[in-house]
Scaffold this active site. Structure first.
Site, PDB file in Angstrom:
ATOM      1  N   GLU A   1      -2.265   7.631   0.116  1.00 34.55           N
ATOM      2  CA  GLU A   1      -0.927   8.525  -0.227  1.00 34.55           C
ATOM      3  C   GLU A   1      -0.835   9.010   1.265  1.00 34.55           C
ATOM      4  OE1 GLU A   1      -3.738  12.051  -1.456  1.00 34.55           O
ATOM      5  OE2 GLU A   1      -1.502  13.230  -1.393  1.00 34.55           O
TER       6      GLU A   1
ATOM      7  N   ARG B   1     -17.003   2.941   0.426  1.00 35.25           N
ATOM      8  CA  ARG B   1     -16.591   2.885   1.280  1.00 35.25           C
ATOM      9  C   ARG B   1     -16.812   3.230   2.590  1.00 35.25           C
ATOM     10  NH1 ARG B   1     -13.380   7.551   0.371  1.00 35.25           N
ATOM     11  NH2 ARG B   1     -12.447   8.616   2.551  1.00 35.25           N
TER      12      ARG B   1
ATOM     13  N   LYS C   1      -9.714  11.547   5.813  1.00 36.83           N
ATOM     14  CA  LYS C   1      -7.873  13.066   6.112  1.00 36.83           C
ATOM     15  C   LYS C   1      -7.811  14.207   6.346  1.00 36.83           C
ATOM     16  CE  LYS C   1      -5.115   9.714   3.585  1.00 36.83           C
ATOM     17  NZ  LYS C   1      -4.706   9.664   2.869  1.00 36.83           N
TER      18      LYS C   1
HETATM   19  P1  ATP Z   1      -8.941  11.050   1.616  1.00 35.04           P
HETATM   20  O1  ATP Z   1      -9.936  10.843   0.892  1.00 35.04           O
HETATM   21  O2  ATP Z   1      -9.996  10.518   3.367  1.00 35.04           O
HETATM   22  O3  ATP Z   1      -7.759  11.623   1.493  1.00 35.04           O
HETATM   23  P2  ATP Z   1      -8.326   8.986   0.593  1.00 35.04           P
HETATM   24  O4  ATP Z   1      -9.241   8.346   0.119  1.00 35.04           O
HETATM   25  O5  ATP Z   1      -7.779   9.396  -0.992  1.00 35.04           O
HETATM   26  O6  ATP Z   1      -8.565   8.932   1.804  1.00 35.04           O
HETATM   27  P3  ATP Z   1      -5.503   6.982   0.478  1.00 35.04           P
HETATM   28  O7  ATP Z   1      -4.937   7.319   1.091  1.00 35.04           O
HETATM   29  O8  ATP Z   1      -5.419   7.764  -0.978  1.00 35.04           O
HETATM   30  O9  ATP Z   1      -7.487   7.572   1.178  1.00 35.04           O
HETATM   31  O10 ATP Z   1      -6.267   5.860   0.427  1.00 35.04           O
HETATM   32  C1  ATP Z   1      -5.624   4.522   0.270  1.00 35.04           C
HETATM   33  C2  ATP Z   1      -6.410   4.084   0.366  1.00 35.04           C
HETATM   34  O11 ATP Z   1      -7.635   3.652   0.891  1.00 35.04           O
HETATM   35  C3  ATP Z   1      -7.836   4.274  -1.513  1.00 35.04           C
HETATM   36  O12 ATP Z   1      -7.765   2.902  -1.884  1.00 35.04           O
HETATM   37  C4  ATP Z   1      -9.177   4.806  -0.920  1.00 35.04           C
HETATM   38  O13 ATP Z   1      -9.825   4.378  -1.867  1.00 35.04           O
HETATM   39  C5  ATP Z   1      -9.122   3.337   0.476  1.00 35.04           C
HETATM   40  N1  ATP Z   1      -9.852   4.070   1.651  1.00 35.04           N
HETATM   41  C6  ATP Z   1     -10.150   4.714   1.880  1.00 35.04           C
HETATM   42  N2  ATP Z   1     -10.548   5.387   2.815  1.00 35.04           N
HETATM   43  C7  ATP Z   1     -11.876   4.304   2.726  1.00 35.04           C
HETATM   44  C8  ATP Z   1     -12.663   3.656   3.617  1.00 35.04           C
HETATM   45  N3  ATP Z   1     -13.502   5.309   4.607  1.00 35.04           N
HETATM   46  N4  ATP Z   1     -13.409   3.157   3.304  1.00 35.04           N
HETATM   47  C9  ATP Z   1     -12.841   2.196   2.312  1.00 35.04           C
HETATM   48  N5  ATP Z   1     -11.781   1.976   1.783  1.00 35.04           N
HETATM   49  C10 ATP Z   1     -11.111   3.333   2.187  1.00 35.04           C
HETATM   50 MG    MG Z   2      -6.599   9.396  -1.923  1.00 40.89          MG
END
Ligand code: ATP
Ligand code: MG
Length: 556
Positions: A35, A261, A271
């Site tokens: 995102e 994760r 984030k």
């Molecule tokens: P946040 O919840 O902090 O906003 P997010 O997971 O929503 O982070 P996205 O931009 O939606 O952030 O993530 C893109 C991809 O990266 C998704 O498939 C997510 O599962 C993966 N991802 C995000 N954070 C991690 C992490 N700490 N370890 C592994 N994969 C991750």
């Molecule tokens: Mg997300």
């Protein structure tokens, strides 16, 4: 760096192997769906390496798709930084960059299809009422009074929502699934809401935006994704993922698999928290070298190979865990030990006068750029009567364990001669201002003929030729291993995460390439800062040894 040649297997690879063997799929098509509401961090790198890595290894494809359904929190700077970081990590997406917003028309059509099938309804309940009716993990939910609105009426309401005839928050479109489901996400989830927001891709075309759970599965299906990989918090949502695809007329049904994760000690990988660090100026920006963002790691001198290697070493499982910072650092250290050029810098200089060296003489000594890799060549180092050494490399008296310069004893200057400390000069407070030494001209590149041994080897810079530089020494950003578990993670910020010292570097370093780390001999790995250009600044990438393991450094 030598990346491990074969990637270790994991449960996802086993699923893919089985799918390919049984002919469920002919090839692998994954996607990385960020995102654009922040910069990528090291956790995203895990997901990138997994998705793009699988595509590479199985000769398949991986899409980069921006999951852009929250226009207010997203922007084009984030989009650009994410593209840039994925490329920097060494990956190429299949075809054009994609956006969930590319599918807004289709998504809207599928929402209408659900309404027509009696599987979605417009709910005018207030948010509070909806929360109340949702129930809890222990209690089932209650049906909304709008749950049985006739199809035709729902179609009209949804058309009005889409046309901007209702205010934001006035109503939402919900899927009609099961208010008693043990999975909260199945209790008639919202799939569309009204938002009068300008979108970075679609402008002002829409005032209704689809929710993530509705968007994601359909976007995967439109792109013919075979294996949709996400993190464990979406485990329950898999029911909804499958429900949506089972109930609309779309031929493709990708399968979702969840992995744990990445959590990394002494930092945060959410984030929301990273945005807070940036917006409240606890750090200098998204690319502050203390940040766990790809941009921060890049600026700090991490290499793409070291991050890919880290992702390989941590593996992919379904177990939640916390990875030690030392593990990330070991990857960059291994890489740089092998690949970084050597140079000399003094961070806390004290003057040394070589009394038997001619005052007007300057010698250009040749120094290898790498101790074991001759292909990295050599450079010239100016040597003169006055040099600078590290203050802590000299003692008036010391025991045998101190393998540096001691009054009356000899030490070797790296790439140069033996020197012997003769006497010191101090200021009124008793601080040493100058160390007077003599050198042995017969010790350049060889040991003395009489078999004398030096106590050790120390680094130095010629006083007249050395170039002043600002050196930024980074420490962990947080004082505790799991700042996210604190009541307020900001209270756990390490006030000493950045120490700035004024050092002196050998002249060749003026031409160092920004962002590429070198080893400052005996001190660690440093790279010229690529953002600050009005003065010479070096960032410490990582020390020479693992200081996180809490084994105190010896005396050398
Ligand atoms: P946040 O919840 O902090 O906003 P997010 O997971 O929503 O982070 P996205 O931009 O939606 O952030 O993530 C893109 C991809 O990266 C998704 O498939 C997510 O599962 C993966 N991802 C995000 N954070 C991690 C992490 N700490 N370890 C592994 N994969 C991750
Ligand atoms: Mg997300």
């Amino acid at each position: 760096m030598a990346e491990t040649e074969t990637r270790p297997s994991n449960f996802i690879r086993q699923i893919i192997d089985k799918d390919l063997a049984e002919g469920v799929h002919e090839s692998v098509h994954t996607r990385f769906p960020p995102e654009p509401n922040g910069y990528l961090h090291i956790g995203h790198a895990k997901s990138i390496c997994l998705n793009f890595g699988l595509a590479q290894d199985y000769q398949g494809q991986c899409n980069l798709r921006f999951d852009d359904t929250n226009p207010e929190k997203e922007n084009i700077d984030y989009v650009n930084s994410i593209k840039d970081d994925v490329h920097w990590l060494g990956f190429e997406w299949d075809g054009e960059v994609r956006y969930s917003s590319d599918y807004f028309d289709q998504l809207h059509g599928y929402a209408v299809e659900l309404i027509e099938k009696g599987l979605a309804y417009v709910d005018f309940s207030t948010q509070d009422a909806m929360r109340e009716m949702r129930g809890t993990l222990k209690e089932p939910g209650k049906p909304s009074p709008y749950r049985d609105t006739p199809v035709q009426v729902n179609l009209e309401h949804f058309a009005k929502m889409t046309a901007g005839e209702y205010q934001e928050g006035h109503c939402v479109l919900r899927a009609k699934i099961d208010m008693t489901s043990p999975f909260m996400c199945m209790r008639d989830p919202v799939i569309y809401r009204i938002k009068f927001a300008h979108h970075h891709q679609t402008g002002d075309k829409w005032c209704v935006y689809p929710m993530y759970d509705f968007t994601h599965c359909i976007s995967d299906a439109i792109e013919n994704i075979t294996h949709s990989l996400c993190t464990l918090e979406f485990q329950d949502n898999r029911r909804l993922y499958d429900w949506v695809l089972d109930n609309i007329s779309i031929p493709c049904h990708p399968r979702q698999y969840e992995f744990s994760r990445l959590n990394l000690e002494y930092t945060v990988l959410s984030k929301r928290k990273l945005i807070q660090l940036v917006e409240e100026k606890h750090v200098e920006g998204w690319d502050d070298p203390r940040m766990p963002t790809i941009a921060g790691l890049r600026r700090r001198g991490y290499t793409p190979a070291s991050i890919r290697e880290f992702c390989k070493r941590i593996g992919v499982t379904k177990m939640d865990n916390m990875v030690e910072m030392g593990m990330l650092e070991a990857c960059i250290r291994d890489d740089l030990n092998q690949n970084a050029a050597r140079a000399m810098a003094v961070l806390d200089p004290v003057k040394v006068v070589i009394e038997n060296y001619p005052a007007d003489k300057v010698e250009m000594l040749s120094a290898p750029n790498h101790p074991s890799d001759e292909s990295m060549g050599s450079r010239e180092l100016p040597f003169s009567r006055e040099i600078l050494i590290e203050r802590e490399d000299f003692r008036e008296e010391a025991n045998k364990k101190f393998k540096r310069l001691v009054l009356g004893k000899e030490v070797r200057l790296r790439n140069a001669y033996f020197i012997k400390a003769e006497r010191v000069e101090k200021d009124a407070e008793g601080n040493i201002t100058t160390i007077y030494v003599t050198y042995d001209p017969d010790t350049l590149g060889k040991d003395p003929a009489d078999g004398r041994k030096a106590k050790g080897v120390i680094h130095w810079v010629s006083a007249a030729h050395g170039v002043p530089a600002e050196i930024r020494l980074y420490d962990r950003l947080f004082r505790v291993p799991n700042p996210a578990a604190e009541e307020n993670f900001l209270d756990a910020i390490n006030p000493e995460s950045l120490t700035i010292v004024q050092g002196v570097v050998e002249p060749s370093l003026v031409n160092a390439t920004p962002g590429y780390a070198l080893q400052f001999e005996r001190l660690g790995y440093f790279c010229k800062d690529k953002k600050i250009t009005d003065r010479l600044v070096f960032d410490r990438t990582v020390g020479l040894r693992d200081t996180w393991a809490k084994i105190d450094g010896q005396d050398d």
